[in-house]
Design an enzyme around this catalytic site. Structure first.
Site, PDB file in Angstrom:
ATOM      1  NE  ARG A 111      -3.587   2.610   0.601  1.00  0.00           N
ATOM      2  CZ  ARG A 111      -3.269   3.974   0.332  1.00  0.00           C
ATOM      3  NH1 ARG A 111      -2.008   4.158  -0.169  1.00  0.00           N
ATOM      4  NH2 ARG A 111      -4.061   4.995   0.553  1.00  0.00           N
ATOM      5  CG  HIS A 114      -0.911   6.477   2.399  1.00  0.00           C
ATOM      6  ND1 HIS A 114      -0.475   5.375   2.508  1.00  0.00           N
ATOM      7  CD2 HIS A 114      -2.165   6.677   3.084  1.00  0.00           C
ATOM      8  CE1 HIS A 114      -1.471   4.663   3.344  1.00  0.00           C
ATOM      9  NE2 HIS A 114      -2.336   5.647   3.717  1.00  0.00           N
ATOM     10  CG  HIS A 116      -4.910   9.259   5.679  1.00  0.00           C
ATOM     11  ND1 HIS A 116      -4.970   8.891   6.986  1.00  0.00           N
ATOM     12  CD2 HIS A 116      -4.322   8.038   5.099  1.00  0.00           C
ATOM     13  CE1 HIS A 116      -4.511   8.000   7.309  1.00  0.00           C
ATOM     14  NE2 HIS A 116      -4.220   7.129   6.020  1.00  0.00           N
ATOM     15  CD  GLU A 120      -3.822   3.587   8.193  1.00  0.00           C
ATOM     16  OE1 GLU A 120      -3.885   4.432   7.261  1.00  0.00           O
ATOM     17  OE2 GLU A 120      -3.314   2.713   8.142  1.00  0.00           O
ATOM     18  CG  HIS A 159       0.712   5.642   7.186  1.00  0.00           C
ATOM     19  ND1 HIS A 159       0.167   6.729   7.557  1.00  0.00           N
ATOM     20  CD2 HIS A 159      -0.290   5.065   6.465  1.00  0.00           C
ATOM     21  CE1 HIS A 159      -1.043   6.866   7.196  1.00  0.00           C
ATOM     22  NE2 HIS A 159      -1.455   5.727   6.439  1.00  0.00           N
ATOM     23  CD  GLU A 182      -7.096   2.983   1.616  1.00  0.00           C
ATOM     24  OE1 GLU A 182      -7.074   3.472   2.783  1.00  0.00           O
ATOM     25  OE2 GLU A 182      -5.918   2.855   0.867  1.00  0.00           O
TER      26      GLU A 182
HETATM   27 MN    MN Z   1      -3.368   5.282   5.571  1.00  0.00          MN
END
Ligand code: MN
Ligand code: MN
Length: 404
Positions: A111, A114, A116, A120, A159, A182
Site C-alpha cells: 500500500r 501516503h 491523510h 488511522e 506511512h 481510502e
Molecule cells: Mn493510511
C-alpha cells in the site's frame, strides 16, 4: 380486563415480555395468521441472515436509524498486489465518527507511501504485515505486526504497509472520521508526478533526468518483493530506540480487564497504548450461551467489527425505540453514545468482535453495576423486585455474563 404482571401469558399485549399496546411482534398475531403472510418478491438467502428482523422480539418497538452494515456487501477495489473495500458514512449514515476499510496485501504487496487528514487505527486479522511511519519529531518506526496486533498513525503522519510471507496480510482500518475514504489520501507518486521537474531537481539537489521514469499515475496498491530481515530494515531506515511511543500494540496478547467463564474483554486506549490518542478499542470474546452485558458508553459512538461467530444486538433508544438485528463475521455495527445495548452470542462457536470508539479512552456504564450501587428500596420502588432478590444481582460490572 387485560391480564397484567408476570403471571400474564406472554402472548397478551401490555404484559411482561410483550409491553406494547397495540402489541408489536409475531406473538400478537395468534388467531390471525394472515397477518404474517409475505407475498411480494423476496431474496431468501439474505432474509435467512436476519431472523431477528423478519421476526423481531415482542419487546422491540418502532424503528430507528439502521445500525447494521457489512464489508460482505461492500464493493472490492482490486489491483495487482491486493484489494480494499470500505464502509464510509456515505454508505452507512449512522457512522459519523468512524469509517472502516478492509484491506488485503499479498506477500510483498505494497500500500503505497501516503498520508491523510484523519488518524488511522488498524487491527490485523490474518497474516503478517510490515509497517513504516514517522512520528511528530520526524523519527522513523519500522515494525512487523500479526493477527491480533494494532497499529496507530496520528492524522497527517506518513506511512506504508506491506504484506509479508507466506500469505500476505489482511486487516481492518478505522479512520476517526466517518467521511474519510481510502480513495481520499495523499499519495507519494501523485505528488511527484504533479510537481514541476525543475522543482523536484532543486529540492533533492540532482538533475531533472533522475525523475524521468517516475510513474505518471498513482500506484495505490502494487506488487513488490517480500521484505527481508526486520532489523536490517530498521537500521536502514535509521530507527533509534529510545523513549518514543510505540506505534503498535499486541492487543490479543494483552491482559483482559474482564475474564470469566463467559468470555473476556481486552482494551487498548491511550492509557496502555499512548500513541492512540483519538481511538480506543475493546476486543470482546463471548463463549456460546453467554453475552456482552447490558451497558452503554457515555463518551463516544461504538463502531463494531465482527471477527467471528454470530450475534444479535438490541439497541435501546429514547422514545422508546428498541430494535434487534443480527451480525456475522465481516459485519459492522454502530451504537450511538448513551444508547443501551447487549450483544448475545447466538451460535455454537465463540463470538468475537471489536468495539471501536473515537476517544482517547475506553468508558462504559454497566447496568448491573449501577443498580447494585443504589439504595435497594429506590430500585425496588421502580421495578417491584424485593430488596433480598436485588441483593443476588451482580455487584459490579462483569463485562461478559458468566456461564451458569
Ligand atoms: Mn493510511
Ligand atoms: Mn458496547
Amino acid at each position: 380486563m387485560e391480564p397484567t404482571g408476570a403471571t400474564a401469558p406472554n402472548h397478551a399485549p401490555a404484559s411482561f415480555g410483550n409491553p406494547d399496546l397495540p402489541g408489536e411482534g409475531e406473538v400478537n398475531t395468534v388467531g390471525d395468521p394472515a397477518s404474517l403472510v409475505m407475498t411480494g418478491p423476496q431474496n431468501p438467502v439474505i432474509a435467512s441472515q436476519f431472523p431477528n428482523q423478519i421476526d423481531a422480539p415482542a419487546t422491540d418497538i418502532s424503528t430507528q436509524a439502521f445500525f447494521w452494515s457489512s464489508f460482505n456487501i461492500s464493493p472490492r477495489r482490486v489491483q495487482r498486489g491486493g484489494w480494499a473495500r470500505e464502509i464510509t458514512q456515505q454508505d452507512f449514515a449512522i457512522s459519523e465518527e468512524i469509517s472502516g476499510v478492509n484491506m488485503y496485501l499479498e506477500a510483498g504487496g505494497i500500500r503505497e507511501l501516503h498520508w491523510h487528514q484523519t488518524a488511522e487505527w488498524a487491527v490485523m486479522t490474518r497474516g503478517r504485515c510490515r509497517i513504516t511511519t514517522l512520528n511528530r519529531k520526524g523519527m522513523p518506526s519500522v515494525e512487523d505486526v500479526e493477527e491480533g496486533d494494532l497499529w496507530f498513525f496520528p492524522a497527517g503522519l506518513p506511512h506504508s504497509l506491506q504484506g509479508l510471507g507466506p500469505d500476505g496480510a489482511e486487516f481492518v482500518l478505522a479512520f476517526d472520521d466517518g467521511s474519510q475514504s481510502e480513495s481520499n489520501t495523499l499519495l507519494l507518486t501523485d505528488w511527484f508526478a504533479h510537481t514541476p521537474p525543475d522543482v523536484l531537481a532543486k529540492n533533492f539537489g540532482v538533475a531533472q533526468e533522475v525523475f524521468r521514469d517516475i510513474p505518471l499515475h498513482n500506484l495505490w496498491i502494487f506488487p513488490g518483493d517480500v521484505p527481508g530481515d526486520l532489523e536490517a530494515d530498521q537500521n536502514a531506515a535509521g530507527v533509534q530506540w529510545g523513549d518514543d511511543q510505540p506505534v503498535i500494540f499486541r492487543l490479543s496478547r494483552s491482559t483482559p480487564v474482564h475474564e470469566n467463564s463467559g468470555g473476556r474483554i481486552q482494551i487498548a486506549d491511550s492509557t496502555n497504548f499512548p500513541v492512540a490518542s483519538t481511538v480506543a478499542t475493546a476486543l470482546v470474546t463471548v463463549e456460546p450461551g453467554s453475552m456482552r452485558e447490558l451497558h452503554w458508553h457515555p463518551n463516544a459512538d461504538e463502531w463494531q467489527y465482527y471477527l467471528r461467530g454470530s450475534a444479535r444486538m438490541t439497541v435501546f433508544n429514547t422514545g422508546p425505540h428498541a430494535n434487534t438485528t443480527d451480525f456475522r463475521a465481516g459485519d459492522v455495527g454502530v451504537v450511538k453514545r448513551n444508547f443501551g445495548h447487549y450483544v448475545e452470542n447466538t451460535g455454537d462457536d465463540v463470538l468475537q468482535f471489536l468495539e471501536v470508539f473515537r476517544s482517547d479512552h475506553y468508558e462504559e456504564v454497566s447496568l448491573a453495576n449501577w443498580l447494585s450501587h443504589l439504595p435497594p428500596q429506590l430500585v425496588s420502588a421502580h421495578l417491584n423486585i424485593p430488596a433480598d432478590v436485588l441483593a443476588t444481582f451482580p455487584r459490579t460490572s462483569q463485562g461478559i455474563v458468566p456461564l451458569r
